[in-house]
Scaffold this active site. Structure first.
Site, mmCIF file in Angstrom:
data_model
loop_
_atom_site.group_PDB
_atom_site.id
_atom_site.type_symbol
_atom_site.label_atom_id
_atom_site.label_comp_id
_atom_site.label_asym_id
_atom_site.label_seq_id
_atom_site.Cartn_x
_atom_site.Cartn_y
_atom_site.Cartn_z
ATOM 1 N N TRP A 282 -11.021 65.347 64.247
ATOM 2 C CA TRP A 282 -11.049 63.948 63.795
ATOM 3 C C TRP A 282 -12.483 63.594 63.428
ATOM 4 C CZ3 TRP A 282 -6.344 62.458 62.875
ATOM 5 C CH2 TRP A 282 -6.137 61.161 62.407
ATOM 6 N N ASP A 283 -12.725 62.342 63.046
ATOM 7 C CA ASP A 283 -14.105 62.056 62.649
ATOM 8 C C ASP A 283 -15.006 61.814 63.860
ATOM 9 O OD1 ASP A 283 -13.279 59.468 63.218
ATOM 10 O OD2 ASP A 283 -13.724 58.644 61.234
ATOM 11 N N TRP A 284 -14.500 62.078 65.054
ATOM 12 C CA TRP A 284 -15.315 62.094 66.270
ATOM 13 C C TRP A 284 -14.937 63.270 67.167
ATOM 14 C CZ3 TRP A 284 -10.970 62.066 68.830
ATOM 15 C CH2 TRP A 284 -9.939 61.222 68.409
ATOM 16 N N ASN B 89 -1.249 54.079 63.432
ATOM 17 C CA ASN B 89 -2.627 53.700 63.142
ATOM 18 C C ASN B 89 -2.904 53.832 61.642
ATOM 19 O OD1 ASN B 89 -5.615 53.292 63.849
ATOM 20 N ND2 ASN B 89 -5.657 55.188 62.683
ATOM 21 N N GLU B 90 -3.039 52.701 60.987
ATOM 22 C CA GLU B 90 -3.549 52.591 59.614
ATOM 23 C C GLU B 90 -2.643 53.169 58.533
ATOM 24 O OE1 GLU B 90 -7.609 54.069 59.686
ATOM 25 O OE2 GLU B 90 -8.320 52.244 60.640
ATOM 26 N N GLU C 220 -10.146 46.762 65.482
ATOM 27 C CA GLU C 220 -11.115 47.864 65.379
ATOM 28 C C GLU C 220 -12.338 47.387 64.620
ATOM 29 O OE1 GLU C 220 -10.157 51.620 63.655
ATOM 30 O OE2 GLU C 220 -8.321 51.866 64.821
HETATM 31 C C1 BMA Z 1 -10.544 54.066 62.450
HETATM 32 C C2 BMA Z 1 -9.696 54.725 63.437
HETATM 33 C C3 BMA Z 1 -9.943 56.187 63.524
HETATM 34 C C4 BMA Z 1 -11.340 56.548 63.202
HETATM 35 C C5 BMA Z 1 -12.252 55.357 63.221
HETATM 36 C C6 BMA Z 1 -13.661 55.661 62.860
HETATM 37 O O1 BMA Z 1 -10.110 53.227 61.559
HETATM 38 O O2 BMA Z 1 -8.401 54.353 63.349
HETATM 39 O O3 BMA Z 1 -9.017 56.913 62.794
HETATM 40 O O4 BMA Z 1 -11.759 57.521 64.061
HETATM 41 O O5 BMA Z 1 -11.796 54.434 62.327
HETATM 42 O O6 BMA Z 1 -13.790 56.106 61.542
#
Ligand code: BMA
Length: 863
Positions: free
Chosen positions: A191-193, A467-468, A616
């Protein structure tokens, strides 16, 4: 006489044995794991994962060290077999029904008993109960679980699918593709983390159950208010004081002719129902109910106590089997309010907030991601430390994000105890998903199981479908150019399958269509009955002719698209299906918003949205040196903030440049430009000191960014924006890498977490500057549901080094009503500045001092 009594005793004992359910625990360390061609093998522990077994056996090194995520990718690309032998005795094999209960297989598995295939599995989020009656022998048996590489199977499924199903998986994440074709933790592919380890294994407990009559698999208590009284004298809030409890018990019966009695109760108040003679083996559901009064309600953190009670369920079979199951329950009501706002206030739009026990709650929290790539390596204590940290930072809720896993029971037990409301995503994230029949049926099973598993927890406040993914319809060239196809997939999966699966198991909790989304336009079958907003229904109807009312959500949606709609209502209408409010999912006027902007100054409040609910928002920092150091090798140059290793851990495109840019915008320290000069002018770049400096600055800037944004949302709870949630991204980490988290792995607090403790305090004072002739505005948020905040505010101007106070104004007798926020001071900045003092030379220190002793804490803030 003695002999007769002894004989009777033995007979009774035999009777008891044959009438009792028996469990054979198959967990533990006596498993073995080997790869497909048998060249790699090691002892294995169940529950567990192949990576942790290979590490324990020293077949591989520490997977977190340096480039372990990609160096050990060969593990994810191979197939792995777990096996062991076990014994059962003759009393077990003579029980009428024997089943293998697998609470979690990760993921593509075939299960063998004594060499014969007995079942297949393809969803790590499901429990598999497999009939093994007649397949076991008294004495030694073997169990073998063969897993196929999820990477390989994902690739095969993708190739076989008739059209492209896009997902978001950047190369910068160093992971693998096709996660969305599998019901497996999505972020395990990277993932991005987080890293892409893509583990395999028996990741939840496994056991054999043998029973004479019934085996209870799930107890689902649904608790709703029966009557209400005012929360306090003159309070507008009506808190429940009696409750209806409906208990649904899912059980499996051993065969035909089983019957018995089920009772369920709390504190001696019980309901009872009968199991009439069954026609054969398999699942059976019984429901009973009763009313309860005189119990303490369960409240979120900061609003009251988290009182829990035992719900005791007893089943007595007519042939003598007796089973008791106890569940902890809490009494609280939950409503999601999305009604239109009063005319003319905060522009057009609807509210979005949660009411607990009749009281509107401003949700102060953060987003939860999986706390390890190998969930079994986390102890209960590890989870407790993380959740206690959330509570200690004055949070009252968390969102369990949809790209991870449904958390283990202990997580929700802790949330119950700590008063943390849980917004639970269904596990889908950042992708389009397949909609073939197998996939949909698999998802429906998963959702039903998870809802039953978690329904007893008072902390679980809401289910949200993904999610999204609604917003993601507009992310990909395929879904934008061929919208109707992907929209059909979307509606089929979430509206036609996920939502009814949830609602059929639990209609006491709100359902949210996606995070972020605009929520329902009209929701026809929730707990709250028919639509309460006739105007909205009319609007929809004026857009839709009767012909457009179709039986399924997707037909209705597609029909709407072809109609001219003066109000731009993109909705669906049909019998008993929800009408979603389509359109810009990031609309601040409806539902929740995810806001990220890496371009401007991250502390500039004028750039932030004014949403109803901020679910978020966030900013990255580096992990703390203490948690990062064990993964680095200084001899190989890893200590430079932009070393190949640290760039490898940075999974967010342009992440390092964004961090450096904000440092430059907010500080004048040389390290901001990467030069890493220490305060004596010595170049420390590439050294431990240089990295520590850089980490410190990245964390300090992250703290400022998130504090500024959170305070903006807290100020929004008054009539300006009706914001009722500030849930930042993200609470915790999965490894030591650059991320948006406020807690490092191991629950070490980053500076942001200390700041969160302050900016989430129930009474919080904050300030901002606005206007062409800049004015200072001070706001106080008071989350106390019953008491007004009464006190004095000092606004002080201090020199930046804190050595001198240059002025002070006092605002006396400030009153902020219960559960509200309010501007309590404003003044043109030039009028507060003493002569000769420039704005840039001073910091504003706010000190809000309560008059009532019952508000012991004062709220202070520097801006
Ligand atoms: C979001 C989340 C993640 C992601 C984060 C940071 O919108 O839902 O999918 O890790 O941003 O980019």
């Amino acid at each position: 006489m003695w002999a007769r009594n002894k004989m009777l005793g033995i007979l009774l004992l035999l009777c008891t044995v044959s009438n009792a359910l028996q469990i054979v625990d198959l967990n533990g360390s006596n498993w073995k794991v080997n790869n497909a061609n048998g060249t790699v093998s090691a002892p294995a522990t169940v529950p567990g994962a192949v990576h942790t077994d290979l590490f324990a056996a020293k077949v591989i090194g520490n997977p977190f060290y340096r480039f372990g995520d990609t160096d050990y990718r060969w593990i994810a690309l191979d197939d792995w077999t777990f096996s062991r032998s076990f014994s059962v005795d003759s009393s077990f094999v003579s029980l009428p029904r024997q089943e293998l209960v697998c609470e979690g297989l990760d993921t593509i598995a075939t299960v063998y008993i004594n060499g014969a295939a007995i079942s297949k599995a393809d969803n790590m989020f499901r429990r598999y109960i497999i009939d093994v009656t007649g397949k076991l022998r008294a004495g030694t048996n073997t169990i073998t679980v063969v897993f196929r590489s999820a990477v390989t199977v994902g690739k095969e499924k993708c190739a076989a699918y008739p059209y492209k199903v896009p997902s978001t998986d950047g190369a910068v994440q160093h992971g693998e593709l096709n996660r969305h074709f599998l019901r497996k933790e999505q972020c395990s592919f990277s993932w991005d983390w987080g890293p892409g380890f893509i583990p395999q294994g028996i990741w939840r407990p496994i056991k054999l159950v043998g029973y004479p009559e019934v085996y209870i698999t799930d107890v689902v208590p649904l608790i709703t208010p029966a009557s209400r009284v005012p929360l306090a004298k003159d309070s507008p809030y009506q808190v429940p004081n009696s409750w209806n409890v409906k208990v649904t018990v899912h059980m499996r019966v051993a065969g035909a002719g089983v019957s018995g009695t089920l009772t369920a109760g709390v504190q001696g108040l019980t309901g009872q129902t009968a199991l009439s003679p069954t026609s054969g083996p398999g699942p059976v559901t019984l429901t009973t109910g009763f009313s309860v009064s005189g119990v303490e309600p369960w409240w979120p953190n900061g609003m009251g106590s988290q009182q829990m009670y035992d719900l005791v369920v007893n089943f007595k079979g007519s042939r003598g089997e007796a089973i008791q199951v106890t569940k902890r329950v809490g009494f609280r009501s939950i409503e999601l309010i999305t009604t239109p706002l009063p005319d003319g206030q905060a522009g057009a739009g609807n509210a979005m907030y949660i009411k607990v026990n009749g009281v509107p709650v401003f949700m102060r929290g953060s987003n939860w991601i999986p706390a390890s790539p190998f969930p079994n390596s986390l102890s209960d204590e590890d989870l407790r430390r993380l959740l206690v940290s959330a509570q200690a930072a004055n949070m009252n809720g968390l969102r369990v994000w949809g790209g991870g896993i449904y958390q283990p029971d202990i997580f929700y037990d802790l949330a119950d105890q700590l008063g943390l409301l849980i917004w639970e995503d269904v596990m889908f994230a950042c992708a389009m998903y397949p909609r073939d029949g197998d996939f949909l049926a698999n998802v429906a099973e998963e959702v039903r199981y998870q809802v039953r598993r978690l329904a007893s927890h008072p902390s679980l406040m809401m289910w949200s479908a993904n999610n999204e993914n609604e917003g993601a319809l507009w992310w990909y060239p395929e879904s934008t150019s061929n919208r109707d196809l992907y929209l059909a997939d979307y509606v089929k999966l979430y509206v036609d399958v996920v939502r009814p699966a949830i609602m059929s198991e639990d209609n006491t909790r709100p359902f949210w269509p996606s995070s972020p989304s605009n929520g329902p336009l009209v929701d026809t079958d929730t707990l709250y009955g028919p639509p309460t907003a006739p105007a909205l229904v009319q609007t929809v109807n004026s857009c839709l002719t009767l012909n457009a009312v179709k039986r399924t959500a997707i037909e209705a949606y597609l029909a709407v698209l072809s109609l001219p709609c003066p109000h731009r209502v993109h909705g669906m209408v049909a019998m008993m299906i929800p009408v979603l409010r389509w359109g810009n999912v990031q609309s601040p006027s409806y539902g929740d918003v995810h806001y990220y902007s890496y371009d401007g100054k991250c502390t500039d409040w004028t750039t932030f949205p004014k949403p109803r609910f901020a679910s978020e928002y966030g900013w990255q920092s580096y992990p703390s040196y203490a948690v990062l150091a064990p993964d680095l090798d200084p001899a190989q140059g890893d200590l430079a903030y932009n070393s190949p290793l640290l760039e490898h851990r940075q999974h967010h495109p342009d992440g390092t440049a964004q961090i450096v840019k904000q440092m430059a915008l907010h500080t004048c320290v040389p390290a901001a430009a990467g030069a890493a000069l220490d305060r004596h002018g010595k170049n420390v770049a590439g050294s431990q000191r240089g990295l520590e400096n850089f980490i410190y600055l990245s964390q300090a800037v992250q703290t400022m960014c998130i504090q500024a944004q959170t305070e903006h949302y807290r100020r929004g709870r008054d009539t300006k924006a009706y914001t009722m949630g500030a849930v930042y991204w993200q609470l915790n980490d999965i490894w030591a890498g650059q991320s948006w988290s406020s807690l490092d792995i191991g629950a070490h607090w980053k500076p942001l977490h200390y700041a969160a403790k302050r900016f989430f305090e129930p009474v919080h004072v904050s300030a901002y500057e606005d206007g062409i002739l800049p004015s200072l505005h001070v706001h106080l948020a008071n989350e106390d549901p019953t008491r007004a905040w009464v006190g004095d505010l000092n606004v002080e101007l201090w020199s930046w080094n804190g050595s001198k106070m240059v002025s002070r104004v006092t605002q006396s007798n400030v009153v902020v009503p219960p559960n509200s926020g309010k501007e309590i001071y404003s003044q043109v900045v030039e009028l507060i500045l003493p002569r000769g003092v420039k704005r840039a030379d001073v910091a504003v220190v706010l000190d809000a001092i309560p008059r009532l002793a019952s508000f012991p804490a004062r709220s202070t803030n520097t801006t």
